[in-house]
Motif scaffolding. Structure first.
Motif, PDB file in Angstrom:
ATOM      1  N   LEU A  26      -1.190  22.424  35.398  1.00  9.27           N
ATOM      2  CA  LEU A  26      -0.909  23.419  34.039  1.00  9.27           C
ATOM      3  C   LEU A  26      -0.771  24.684  33.539  1.00  9.27           C
ATOM      4  O   LEU A  26      -1.223  25.738  33.757  1.00  9.27           O
ATOM      5  CB  LEU A  26      -1.827  23.388  33.374  1.00  9.27           C
ATOM      6  CG  LEU A  26      -2.089  23.321  31.668  1.00  9.27           C
ATOM      7  CD1 LEU A  26      -0.618  22.254  31.638  1.00  9.27           C
ATOM      8  CD2 LEU A  26      -3.210  23.310  30.956  1.00  9.27           C
ATOM      9  N   GLN A  74       2.332  27.089  31.380  1.00  8.42           N
ATOM     10  CA  GLN A  74       3.196  27.480  30.675  1.00  8.42           C
ATOM     11  C   GLN A  74       4.645  26.194  30.303  1.00  8.42           C
ATOM     12  O   GLN A  74       4.473  26.643  29.541  1.00  8.42           O
ATOM     13  CB  GLN A  74       4.070  29.005  30.098  1.00  8.42           C
ATOM     14  CG  GLN A  74       2.172  30.040  29.650  1.00  8.42           C
ATOM     15  CD  GLN A  74       2.554  31.656  29.592  1.00  8.42           C
ATOM     16  OE1 GLN A  74       3.374  31.527  30.317  1.00  8.42           O
ATOM     17  NE2 GLN A  74       1.840  32.083  28.671  1.00  8.42           N
ATOM     18  N   PRO A 131       5.094  20.045  30.424  1.00  4.68           N
ATOM     19  CA  PRO A 131       5.774  19.369  29.769  1.00  4.68           C
ATOM     20  C   PRO A 131       4.692  18.983  28.658  1.00  4.68           C
ATOM     21  O   PRO A 131       3.456  17.760  28.037  1.00  4.68           O
ATOM     22  CB  PRO A 131       5.837  18.183  30.400  1.00  4.68           C
ATOM     23  CG  PRO A 131       5.199  18.332  31.653  1.00  4.68           C
ATOM     24  CD  PRO A 131       5.039  19.282  32.189  1.00  4.68           C
ATOM     25  N   CYS A 132       3.712  20.091  28.093  1.00  5.21           N
ATOM     26  CA  CYS A 132       2.878  19.612  27.000  1.00  5.21           C
ATOM     27  C   CYS A 132       3.081  18.992  25.728  1.00  5.21           C
ATOM     28  O   CYS A 132       2.259  17.911  24.798  1.00  5.21           O
ATOM     29  CB  CYS A 132       1.350  20.823  26.516  1.00  5.21           C
ATOM     30  SG  CYS A 132       0.953  21.786  27.830  1.00  5.21           S
ATOM     31  N   LEU A 133       4.871  19.344  25.599  1.00  6.07           N
ATOM     32  CA  LEU A 133       4.616  18.697  24.545  1.00  6.07           C
ATOM     33  C   LEU A 133       4.481  16.714  24.164  1.00  6.07           C
ATOM     34  O   LEU A 133       4.555  16.687  23.119  1.00  6.07           O
ATOM     35  CB  LEU A 133       6.372  18.695  24.058  1.00  6.07           C
ATOM     36  CG  LEU A 133       6.511  19.729  23.983  1.00  6.07           C
ATOM     37  CD1 LEU A 133       8.312  19.849  24.078  1.00  6.07           C
ATOM     38  CD2 LEU A 133       6.395  20.213  21.844  1.00  6.07           C
ATOM     39  N   MET A 150       1.596  15.447  25.638  1.00  5.08           N
ATOM     40  CA  MET A 150       0.038  15.341  26.051  1.00  5.08           C
ATOM     41  C   MET A 150       0.296  14.866  24.583  1.00  5.08           C
ATOM     42  O   MET A 150       0.269  15.348  23.620  1.00  5.08           O
ATOM     43  CB  MET A 150      -0.491  16.986  25.727  1.00  5.08           C
ATOM     44  CG  MET A 150       0.234  16.868  27.643  1.00  5.08           C
ATOM     45  SD  MET A 150      -1.460  17.880  28.640  1.00  5.08           S
ATOM     46  CE  MET A 150      -1.284  19.093  27.726  1.00  5.08           C
ATOM     47  N   GLN A 157      -4.374  20.365  36.808  1.00  6.02           N
ATOM     48  CA  GLN A 157      -4.809  21.722  37.246  1.00  6.02           C
ATOM     49  C   GLN A 157      -5.229  22.700  36.064  1.00  6.02           C
ATOM     50  O   GLN A 157      -3.958  23.039  35.958  1.00  6.02           O
ATOM     51  CB  GLN A 157      -4.892  21.853  38.880  1.00  6.02           C
ATOM     52  CG  GLN A 157      -5.800  22.667  38.880  1.00  6.02           C
ATOM     53  CD  GLN A 157      -5.935  22.949  40.840  1.00  6.02           C
ATOM     54  OE1 GLN A 157      -5.520  22.817  41.262  1.00  6.02           O
ATOM     55  NE2 GLN A 157      -6.390  23.791  40.716  1.00  6.02           N
ATOM     56  N   THR A 186      -3.651  30.691  30.388  1.00 10.29           N
ATOM     57  CA  THR A 186      -2.603  29.877  29.750  1.00 10.29           C
ATOM     58  C   THR A 186      -3.249  28.694  29.040  1.00 10.29           C
ATOM     59  O   THR A 186      -1.926  28.030  28.213  1.00 10.29           O
ATOM     60  CB  THR A 186      -2.052  29.762  31.301  1.00 10.29           C
ATOM     61  OG1 THR A 186      -1.402  30.347  32.441  1.00 10.29           O
ATOM     62  CG2 THR A 186      -0.989  28.124  31.248  1.00 10.29           C
ATOM     63  N   SER A 198       1.896  22.476  19.888  1.00 14.10           N
ATOM     64  CA  SER A 198       2.671  21.884  21.200  1.00 14.10           C
ATOM     65  C   SER A 198       2.484  20.286  21.831  1.00 14.10           C
ATOM     66  O   SER A 198       2.918  19.620  21.091  1.00 14.10           O
ATOM     67  CB  SER A 198       3.128  22.107  22.534  1.00 14.10           C
ATOM     68  OG  SER A 198       1.812  23.068  23.325  1.00 14.10           O
TER      69      SER A 198
END
Lengths: 559, 108
Positions: free
Chosen positions: A6, A8, A11-13, A15, B86, B92, B101
């Protein structure tokens, strides 16, 4: 196994947070052995069978690769879960067919497909199952539903009857079981289907006959899984009886043109009952032919109750837990599961609106000898014959014999076809909508039609031969009417008698009663069941269940 | 008690707790180690007969949390749909979870 890191730039958008925890457990089907948690995975709410199947397939394949002999896969009866089970069956390496000869002549053999998984030399069969205690609650909820009226030939089973029972002072039910009811209450469902309820209904008269049979047949189906002592052959007979009874019920509704959506149990409930009936036969064949040493079959351990217990224990530790909480509580959960298994005692059968009641740890009265004796295929066929006979008797008790049910429907020509040749004959077989079946206006319009025909006959000049023919029909109508009057007289006479004072009856009446009651229970006379409804006792089968051979579910409660 | 433990293999509540914490945890998701653990536990029971598999769901409190996996040796993000991520560093993780987001699924 490598995992994405993980950062920055991840592709957290995309999640989404999980809203459900999916848990897989393995149970060694022996008493006092704690379940093993295989895996836990979070899933979102809106998942389809296609989304869920890969995880199941991963687990099944992984266990088979390690030569772990999985014999059954149980899930709840929701549509998604049943589709997952269907997908599992579609991925079978091979399938064999178990055939049971249908005792009725016009029906094809019962074919049960048994799927096998794995590759040579480790190829194992897996039976798909659903939870039996969930099904008991579903049967209860179907009975209580206002959207449907469970209709049998001479009666109905409905909520108001149960409510009447609950409000009686001698009732085995609590008022809370029918008012502000908890639809997931295991104890309330057990109380409804228990022997004491059947006994109460039996003592109150024939208007409850449909309800008694409904409770008996489907309560016993669950008992085939939950009972700790009866033999496997007897269990097969019970599940097949339920199967045949459902088959006859469906056939009756079809012939009587009652829509199944309103007068039958829900399609999901029927599908789960079918899966459980056939699943039990599959289990017997698997344990008898495909498991080394034929260990005892303990069907109450092969359900999802194990997982529900684990979830219940989780909520005792953290009421509303996240996925991380679940992982953190795992060591404590390990201890609590073992503690529950080793210190298990009977649950409180009198608890009200208490939701789940876990009984799989209750090992009282286990008859391991009976559970280790597997029937041969011939024994299963014989059990099917007995089961069919019982289902036939029960349905006969409700008003329609098997002969009537299977007879091709003969429809007499309409009255207009005798006299008015140029008039088109109304087609009685044509489909009518639901409202037509229950509408009184239909009868009135028929009456008007007949009256119009008679008027036209009187007005028109008919020949002598037609006059004679018409007279013959009149005499036949009068004869039928007299016969009906006589029947009603006998019926009302019998109604005035109390069940215990049959002896002082006049010799002629005594002979009549003796003739009727000495008939075998399998009724074949069309008018007989209706005629006997006010005097005929409950089928011996149900009486036995109530009095002598109390099934597990029924005897568990100390009411 | 000490006298007894000299002659018998006596476990105490505290030592049992220590033993339990050292037991392998349930792996994240479904991995090869999942099956190895099951195989080991069945071996401990000395059982090689038939077993029954069952599956069910329960409601979960939706949340993103860091979880330390001893076997994989690192922090992982749990509570989201899909494979575990991970976590490279805590900053972060904080940035990603506090930003807008992340979209939580709504119940259908």
């Amino acid at each position: 196994m490598t995992h994405e890191v993980l950062s920055q730039h991840s592709p957290c958008l995309l999640m989404h947070a999980l809203e459900q925890l999916r848990l897989w457990c393995l149970q060694v089907p022996l008493p006092k052995v704690a379940p093993l948690i295989v895996a836990a995975k979070g899933i979102p709410n809106d998942v389809s069978a296609d989304d869920l199947f890969p995880d199941l397939w991963h687990i099944v394949s992984g266990l088979i690769d390690r030569k772990i002999q999985v014999t059954s896969y149980a899930a709840d009866g929701s549509n998604v879960e049943r589709n997952v089970q269907r997908l599992l069956e579609q991925h079978a390496t091979k399938t064999i067919t178990i055939r049971i000869k249908h005792p009725s002549d016009g029906h094809p053999d019962i074919r049960i497909e048994l799927p096998f998984f794995g590759s040579h030399p480790f190829v194992i069969p897996i039976a798909n199952l659903q939870d039996s205690k969930h099904l008991l609650k579903t049967f209860r909820n179907n009975l209580y539903s206002g959207a449907r009226l469970l209709t049998f030939p001479n009666g109905v089973a409905m909520f108001s009857q149960v409510r009447e029972m609950a409000f009686d002072t001698e009732s085995p039910l609590f008022r809370r079981d029918v008012e502000k009811l908890d639809r997931q209450d295991d104890n309330a469902a057990t109380r409804l289907f228990c022997a004491a309820s059947l006994q109460w209904l039996e003592s109150r008269g024939p208007e409850f006959s449909a309800l008694v049979v409904y409770l008996f047949v489907f309560g016993d189906l669950i008992d085939a899984y939950q009972n700790r002592s009866i033999s496997i052959t007897e269990r097969i007979q019970i599940v097949l009886r339920a199967y045949f009874f459902l088959e006859m019920w469906e056939e009756f509704l079809l012939k009587a043109r009652y829509p199944k959506s309103k007068h039958f149990i829900s399609s999901q409930c029927a599908a789960i009952a079918h899966t459980l009936s056939m699943g039990f036969v599959k289990l017997v064949v698997i344990y008898r032919d495909h498991v080394e040493g034929s260990p005892p079959l303990l069907p109450w351990l092969l359900c999802t109750e194990v997982i529900e217990h684990v979830f219940g224990l989780c909520r005792q530790i953290v009421k509303d837990f996240t996925e991380k909480d679940f992982r953190d509580m795992e060591p404590k959960l390990f201890i609590k599961i073992r503690q529950a298994i080793f210190t298990a005692h009977a649950t409180d059968g009198k608890a009200r609106a208490s939701g789940y009641s876990h009984t799989y740890t209750d090992g009282r009265g286990i008859n391991m000898t009976a559970l280790s004796l597997y029937p041969t295929n011939r024994d299963i066929d014989e059990a099917a014959v007995r089961a069919y006979g019982e289902a036939e008797s029960l349905f006969g008790f409700l008003g329609v014999s098997s002969r009537e049910l299977h007879a091709s429907s003969t429809i007499l020509p309409g009255i207009q076809s005798w006299v008015l040749d140029d008039h088109s004959v109304p087609d009685l077989v044509e489909d009518t909508n639901d409202s037509d079946l229950l509408c009184d206006e239909e009868d009135e319009s028929d009456y008007d039609d007949y009256q119009a025909v008679i008027d036209s006959l009187e007005d028109s000049s008919i020949g002598i031969s037609q006059q004679k023919k018409l007279n013959r029909y009149r005499y036949a109508t009068i004869a039928l009417s007299v016969d009906e009057q006589m029947e009603m007289c006998v019926k009302s006479f019998l109604m005035t008698l109390d069940s215990d004072d049959i002896h002082p009856i006049e010799p002629s009446s005594q002979n009549l009663i003796t003739t009727i009651t000495s008939r075998p229970f399998r009724m074949t006379q069309p008018a007989l069941p209706k005629f006997l409804h006010n005097r005929f006792p409950l089928p011996t089968l149900i009486n036995q269940a109530i009095r002598s051979n109390l099934p597990y579910l029924m005897s568990r409660l100390s009411i | 008690m000490r006298l007894i433990s000299e002659f018998f293999n006596k476990s105490f509540q505290f030592s049992l707790r220590i033993q339990r914490t050292r037991q392998p945890r349930l792996p994240i998701g479904i991995q090869e180690r999942t099956f190895q653990l099951i195989e080991d536990r069945l071996k401990l029971l000395d059982y090689d007969g038939p077993v029954a598999l069952s599956c069910d769901d329960t409601k979960l409190l939706p949340s993103f949390r860091p979880y330390y996996d001893h076997d994989l040796g690192g922090y992982y993000l749990v509570g989201h749909v899909g494979e575990p991520y991970q976590i490279a560093d805590i900053e972060t993780f904080r940035e990603v979870t506090t930003s807008h987001s992340l979209e939580k699924a709504t119940k259908v």
